[in-house]
Scaffold this motif. Structure first.
Motif, PDB file in Angstrom:
ATOM      1  N   SER A  31       0.848  -1.188   0.000  1.00 32.07           N
ATOM      2  CA  SER A  31       0.000   0.000   0.000  1.00 32.07           C
ATOM      3  C   SER A  31       0.883   1.237   0.000  1.00 32.07           C
ATOM      4  CB  SER A  31      -0.922   0.015   1.224  1.00 32.07           C
ATOM      5  OG  SER A  31      -1.801  -1.095   1.201  1.00 32.07           O
ATOM      6  N   LEU A  32       0.554   2.187  -0.869  1.00 30.15           N
ATOM      7  CA  LEU A  32       1.300   3.441  -0.943  1.00 30.15           C
ATOM      8  C   LEU A  32       0.952   4.324   0.241  1.00 30.15           C
ATOM      9  CD1 LEU A  32       0.862   4.217  -4.748  1.00 30.15           C
ATOM     10  CD2 LEU A  32       2.905   3.332  -3.626  1.00 30.15           C
ATOM     11  N   LEU A  33       1.972   5.016   0.745  1.00 26.42           N
ATOM     12  CA  LEU A  33       1.733   5.908   1.880  1.00 26.42           C
ATOM     13  C   LEU A  33       1.022   7.171   1.454  1.00 26.42           C
ATOM     14  CD1 LEU A  33       5.172   5.516   3.732  1.00 26.42           C
ATOM     15  CD2 LEU A  33       3.006   4.335   4.179  1.00 26.42           C
ATOM     16  N   GLY A  34       1.315   7.656   0.270  1.00 28.86           N
ATOM     17  CA  GLY A  34       0.661   8.872  -0.210  1.00 28.86           C
ATOM     18  C   GLY A  34       0.631   8.907  -1.718  1.00 28.86           C
ATOM     19  N   GLY A  35      -0.470   9.380  -2.279  1.00 27.44           N
ATOM     20  CA  GLY A  35      -0.590   9.500  -3.719  1.00 27.44           C
ATOM     21  C   GLY A  35      -1.318   8.333  -4.337  1.00 27.44           C
ATOM     22  N   LEU A  36      -1.906   8.594  -5.505  1.00 24.40           N
ATOM     23  CA  LEU A  36      -2.617   7.580  -6.273  1.00 24.40           C
ATOM     24  C   LEU A  36      -1.717   7.046  -7.381  1.00 24.40           C
ATOM     25  CD1 LEU A  36      -6.123   9.295  -6.605  1.00 24.40           C
ATOM     26  CD2 LEU A  36      -5.422   7.558  -4.964  1.00 24.40           C
ATOM     27  N   LEU A  37      -1.818   5.767  -7.627  1.00 25.39           N
ATOM     28  CA  LEU A  37      -0.946   5.103  -8.597  1.00 25.39           C
ATOM     29  C   LEU A  37      -1.264   5.574 -10.013  1.00 25.39           C
ATOM     30  CD1 LEU A  37       1.238   2.866  -8.868  1.00 25.39           C
ATOM     31  CD2 LEU A  37      -0.619   1.282  -9.308  1.00 25.39           C
ATOM     32  N   GLN A  38      -0.216   5.856 -10.777  1.00 28.17           N
ATOM     33  CA  GLN A  38      -0.365   6.282 -12.164  1.00 28.17           C
ATOM     34  C   GLN A  38       0.208   5.259 -13.140  1.00 28.17           C
ATOM     35  OE1 GLN A  38      -1.982   8.754 -13.395  1.00 28.17           O
ATOM     36  NE2 GLN A  38      -1.323   8.687 -15.531  1.00 28.17           N
ATOM     37  N   GLY A  39       1.352   4.667 -12.820  1.00 24.46           N
ATOM     38  CA  GLY A  39       1.972   3.667 -13.682  1.00 24.46           C
ATOM     39  C   GLY A  39       3.027   2.899 -12.906  1.00 24.46           C
ATOM     40  N   MET A  40       3.358   1.708 -13.404  1.00 28.51           N
ATOM     41  CA  MET A  40       4.374   0.892 -12.735  1.00 28.51           C
ATOM     42  C   MET A  40       5.088   0.040 -13.770  1.00 28.51           C
ATOM     43  SD  MET A  40       1.949  -1.806 -10.704  1.00 28.51           S
ATOM     44  CE  MET A  40       0.703  -2.758 -11.548  1.00 28.51           C
ATOM     45  N   ARG A  41       6.346  -0.295 -13.461  1.00 26.51           N
ATOM     46  CA  ARG A  41       7.170  -1.094 -14.353  1.00 26.51           C
ATOM     47  C   ARG A  41       8.087  -1.984 -13.511  1.00 26.51           C
ATOM     48  NH1 ARG A  41       4.148   0.342 -17.603  1.00 26.51           N
ATOM     49  NH2 ARG A  41       4.500   1.235 -19.676  1.00 26.51           N
ATOM     50  N   PHE A  42       8.223  -3.244 -13.940  1.00 24.81           N
ATOM     51  CA  PHE A  42       9.237  -4.123 -13.378  1.00 24.81           C
ATOM     52  C   PHE A  42      10.593  -3.758 -13.981  1.00 24.81           C
ATOM     53  CE2 PHE A  42       5.667  -6.954 -12.331  1.00 24.81           C
ATOM     54  CZ  PHE A  42       6.025  -7.335 -11.040  1.00 24.81           C
ATOM     55  N   CYS A  43      11.617  -3.716 -13.137  1.00 27.51           N
ATOM     56  CA  CYS A  43      12.964  -3.423 -13.616  1.00 27.51           C
ATOM     57  C   CYS A  43      13.568  -4.696 -14.199  1.00 27.51           C
ATOM     58  CB  CYS A  43      13.827  -2.898 -12.483  1.00 27.51           C
ATOM     59  SG  CYS A  43      15.510  -2.524 -12.986  1.00 27.51           S
ATOM     60  N   PRO A  44      14.090  -4.658 -15.420  1.00 33.71           N
ATOM     61  CA  PRO A  44      14.720  -5.861 -15.992  1.00 33.71           C
ATOM     62  C   PRO A  44      15.936  -6.292 -15.187  1.00 33.71           C
ATOM     63  CG  PRO A  44      14.251  -4.225 -17.697  1.00 33.71           C
ATOM     64  CD  PRO A  44      14.046  -3.550 -16.386  1.00 33.71           C
ATOM     65  N   TYR A  45      16.077  -7.610 -14.995  1.00 31.93           N
ATOM     66  CA  TYR A  45      17.215  -8.228 -14.322  1.00 31.93           C
ATOM     67  C   TYR A  45      17.350  -7.804 -12.863  1.00 31.93           C
ATOM     68  CZ  TYR A  45      18.309  -9.008 -19.218  1.00 31.93           C
ATOM     69  OH  TYR A  45      18.238  -9.345 -20.549  1.00 31.93           O
ATOM     70  N   GLU A  46      16.275  -7.300 -12.278  1.00 30.61           N
ATOM     71  CA  GLU A  46      16.269  -6.930 -10.865  1.00 30.61           C
ATOM     72  C   GLU A  46      14.928  -7.329 -10.260  1.00 30.61           C
ATOM     73  OE1 GLU A  46      18.623  -5.811  -9.000  1.00 30.61           O
ATOM     74  OE2 GLU A  46      20.129  -5.251 -10.496  1.00 30.61           O
ATOM     75  N   ASP A  47      14.954  -7.664  -8.971  1.00 33.64           N
ATOM     76  CA  ASP A  47      13.723  -7.998  -8.247  1.00 33.64           C
ATOM     77  C   ASP A  47      13.120  -6.730  -7.672  1.00 33.64           C
ATOM     78  OD1 ASP A  47      14.225 -10.611  -8.876  1.00 33.64           O
ATOM     79  OD2 ASP A  47      15.075 -11.135  -6.930  1.00 33.64           O
ATOM     80  N   VAL A  48      12.803  -5.806  -8.556  1.00 35.92           N
ATOM     81  CA  VAL A  48      12.334  -4.484  -8.148  1.00 35.92           C
ATOM     82  C   VAL A  48      11.132  -4.105  -9.004  1.00 35.92           C
ATOM     83  CG1 VAL A  48      12.901  -2.023  -8.007  1.00 35.92           C
ATOM     84  CG2 VAL A  48      14.599  -3.730  -7.347  1.00 35.92           C
ATOM     85  N   LEU A  49      10.109  -3.547  -8.347  1.00 36.85           N
ATOM     86  CA  LEU A  49       8.936  -2.999  -9.016  1.00 36.85           C
ATOM     87  C   LEU A  49       8.873  -1.512  -8.709  1.00 36.85           C
ATOM     88  CD1 LEU A  49       6.266  -3.283 -10.591  1.00 36.85           C
ATOM     89  CD2 LEU A  49       5.154  -3.858  -8.419  1.00 36.85           C
ATOM     90  N   SER A  50       8.909  -0.690  -9.755  1.00 34.94           N
ATOM     91  CA  SER A  50       8.877   0.766  -9.594  1.00 34.94           C
ATOM     92  C   SER A  50       7.456   1.258  -9.791  1.00 34.94           C
ATOM     93  CB  SER A  50       9.813   1.442 -10.593  1.00 34.94           C
ATOM     94  OG  SER A  50      11.147   1.055 -10.354  1.00 34.94           O
ATOM     95  N   LEU A  51       7.051   2.171  -8.915  1.00 40.94           N
ATOM     96  CA  LEU A  51       5.690   2.707  -8.913  1.00 40.94           C
ATOM     97  C   LEU A  51       5.751   4.203  -9.120  1.00 40.94           C
ATOM     98  CD1 LEU A  51       4.480   0.827  -5.698  1.00 40.94           C
ATOM     99  CD2 LEU A  51       4.376   0.009  -8.052  1.00 40.94           C
ATOM    100  N   GLY A  52       4.993   4.695 -10.087  1.00 43.61           N
ATOM    101  CA  GLY A  52       4.853   6.120 -10.307  1.00 43.61           C
ATOM    102  C   GLY A  52       3.478   6.578  -9.855  1.00 43.61           C
ATOM    103  N   HIS A  53       3.430   7.524  -8.944  1.00 46.42           N
ATOM    104  CA  HIS A  53       2.153   7.963  -8.372  1.00 46.42           C
ATOM    105  C   HIS A  53       2.155   9.473  -8.240  1.00 46.42           C
ATOM    106  CE1 HIS A  53       4.394   8.204  -4.537  1.00 46.42           C
ATOM    107  NE2 HIS A  53       4.903   7.027  -4.899  1.00 46.42           N
TER     108      HIS A  53
END
Length: 545
Positions: free
Chosen positions: A365-387
């Motif tokens: 759950s995001l602490l603040g802001g509404l989700l706008q877009g997200m992308r998995f980072c290639p070759y990393e166990d990371v999910l980036s969230l743009g809000h």
């Protein structure tokens, strides 16, 4: 050494003894079974010693090659993907990001961070193919490129104009931004390089790396392809389905998937002015589309609150999930994890493409802001969230591919390696005509119909006969000259013409003769069998059957 200078008998016997093989682990046995050629040859029933020895040697060579291949695969693929494991009655979706960060190593824990940019959002983001650089695009004109793993800002620019989407081009040196009126190209210093005035009112962007094509679509509903290596517009297609702000490309065949407000998803190529596939997916507008790396599954999210998984090869739905609120963004990782985001909630599902999962793998759950877009980072166990509050990254164990191919994407490439890779990409660039729904059809041969083959052969026969007639007429009309009309030469010319003219008749006679021969042999064999059947039983063994 012994008294006489020779080694002791125990040492000599120990050297001649073969070393015992160490028992294989379960993982090594599984790797060997995957590389096995099949069941071996059983030599117990073979009496010939020479043949038995050869077969044993061949099986030994196969076994050694299998073990070497297993070792090579272990050397080339040293890393394995991680995963969350729960104990007892625990569930992985109850794990918090703070607990995961504390459990992993320090270097991996630094990859989870939050950037508070609440004045310039909401944000859209993109990664390079190697996953090293991140591109940020704020709705209010804030654009930035950062080496996110090293926490270094590469460039930052404020265009003071509405920015709807951003994407990298073939590498981190150039990137595109879909601004209020046109599409702009910037370099790594943040300097504007080009203004693509043919792309008017863009809503979303996609770049096809193997074809060097930048695609855009927006409020006008016109899909445009532009070659970034030459600057030419390759194709412009009017979708005739209204404004479109949802677009993702299939990494397997480079076909663009568009989501429309009518609930349909269309697939486009630059070669056709009509969609190659048009499918009704939802009973409301399509909010997001994602395609896996292998090009087998497509995930769509609609305003009707459903998230559907589709088999692209069969063009049919596999299963559907219901979300508490209509999902606004979806993405699929390299390892097949599905991320679904709506509002301030993000869920990650494991094995949700091939079968219907019963519970999410992770939840955040995001602490603040509404989700706008997200992308998995290639070759990393990371999910980036743009809000709307900025940028956040979370750790998702098992999301990225643990082993990278330096010829495809190298996160640690130097400047010289990057320049060489760019040259190779341009040399290996594919033409837009190669974008088709089934890329394997390009390597196949299309078999001609039987009627076409027969017509071509008939035309060849007629052409040969016409050529022979012309040659015969020319020989007959030729003036006789002294020394040029010897009997041997005249006979040779006649024989050549006779052989060419009688060739079809000769082939026909040969076929008829072969047919008569088979019929004669069949009658003789039948008569022999009847004669043997009529003979006494004591003499029957003297007849050939």
């Amino acid at each position: 050494m012994g008294d006489d200078g020779h080694p002791p008998e125990d040492a000599a016997q120990g050297e001649t003894k073969k070393r015992k093989r160490e028992p294989l682990s379960a993982e090594e046995k599984q790797r060997l079974a995957r590389l096995k050629r099949g069941p071996g040859v059983n030599v117990k029933g073979i009496q010939d010693k020479k043949l038995k020895g050869k077969l044993r040697h061949v099986e030994k060579v196969y076994r050694e090659a299998q073990e070497k291949a297993a070792k090579i695969s272990e050397w080339l693929l040293p890393s394995e993907s991680g995963a969350l494991e729960a104990e007892g009655i625990e569930r992985t979706y109850n794990f918090r990001q703070q607990d995961i960060v504390q459990a992993v190593e320090v270097g991996a824990g630094r990859k989870a961070f939050d950037l508070t940019l609440d004045q310039l959002g909401p944000y859209r983001l993109d990664f390079t193919r190697s996953g090293r650089y991140m591109l940020l695009g704020g709705r209010r004109g804030h654009l930035a490129v950062m080496d996110w793993q090293a926490n270094q800002l590469v460039c930052e620019v404020q265009v003071a104009e509405t920015t709807r989407d951003v994407c990298f081009l073939h590498n981190e040196q150039f990137w595109a931004a879909a601004q209020k009126k046109y599409v702009y190209i910037y370099d790594k210093r943040g300097i504007e390089v080009h203004c693509l005035r043919d792309h008017t009112e863009p809503g979303t962007l996609q770049f096809l790396p193997h074809h060097f094509l930048l695609a855009s679509i927006g409020d006008a509903g016109v899909l445009r392809y532009q070659d970034t290596s030459t600057g030419h517009i390759v194709a412009q297609h009017k979708t005739k389905l209204g404004p479109c702000h949802v677009m993702r490309h299939n990494p397997h065949n480079a076909v663009l998937c568009l989501g429309h407000t009518s609930g349909s998803v269309t697939m486009w190529t630059p070669n056709l002015s009509e969609p190659v596939v048009k499918m009704l997916c939802h009973r409301g507008p399509v909010n997001a589309v994602a395609v896996d790396v292998a090009g087998r599954h497509m995930v769509t999210a609609g305003a009707d609150g459903q998230v559907k998984v589709w088999d692209i090869r069969m063009i049919r739905p596999l299963h559907a999930y219901f979300s508490h609120s209509p999902a606004s963004s979806v993405d699929i990782s390299q390892r097949g994890l599905l991320a679904v985001g709506y509002g301030r909630k993000v869920q990650v599902w494991q094995d949700a493409l091939t079968s219907k999962a019963q519970a999410p793998y992770m939840s955040h759950s995001l602490l603040g802001g509404l989700l706008q877009g997200m992308r998995f980072c290639p070759y990393e166990d990371v999910l980036s969230l743009g809000h709307s509050g900025g940028i956040s990254t979370i750790l998702v164990p098992g999301a990225g591919e643990p082993n990278f191919d330096s010829f495809v994407a190298n996160p640690f490439q130097s400047r010289k390696e990057r320049q060489e890779a760019e040259v190779h990409q341009l040399l290996d660039k594919l033409q837009p005509d190669t974008i088709v729904l089934d890329p394997e059809a390009l390597a196949g041969l299309r078999k001609e119909p039987t009627e076409v083959v027969q017509e071509r052969r008939q035309a060849e026969r007629e052409a040969n006969l016409a050529r022979l007639r012309v040659q015969v007429a020319r020989n007959e009309a030729k003036d006789k000259m002294k020394g040029k009309n010897k009997p041997s030469r005249r006979h040779r010319k006649k024989q050549v013409n006779i052989v060419e003219e009688r060739k079809p008749d000769m082939i026909k006679k040969m076929r008829e003769e072969a047919k008569r021969k088979r019929e004669r042999e069949r009658r003789e064999r039948q008569a022999q069998e009847e004669k043997a059947a009529a003979a006494p039983r004591a003499l029957a063994r003297f007849y050939k059957r």
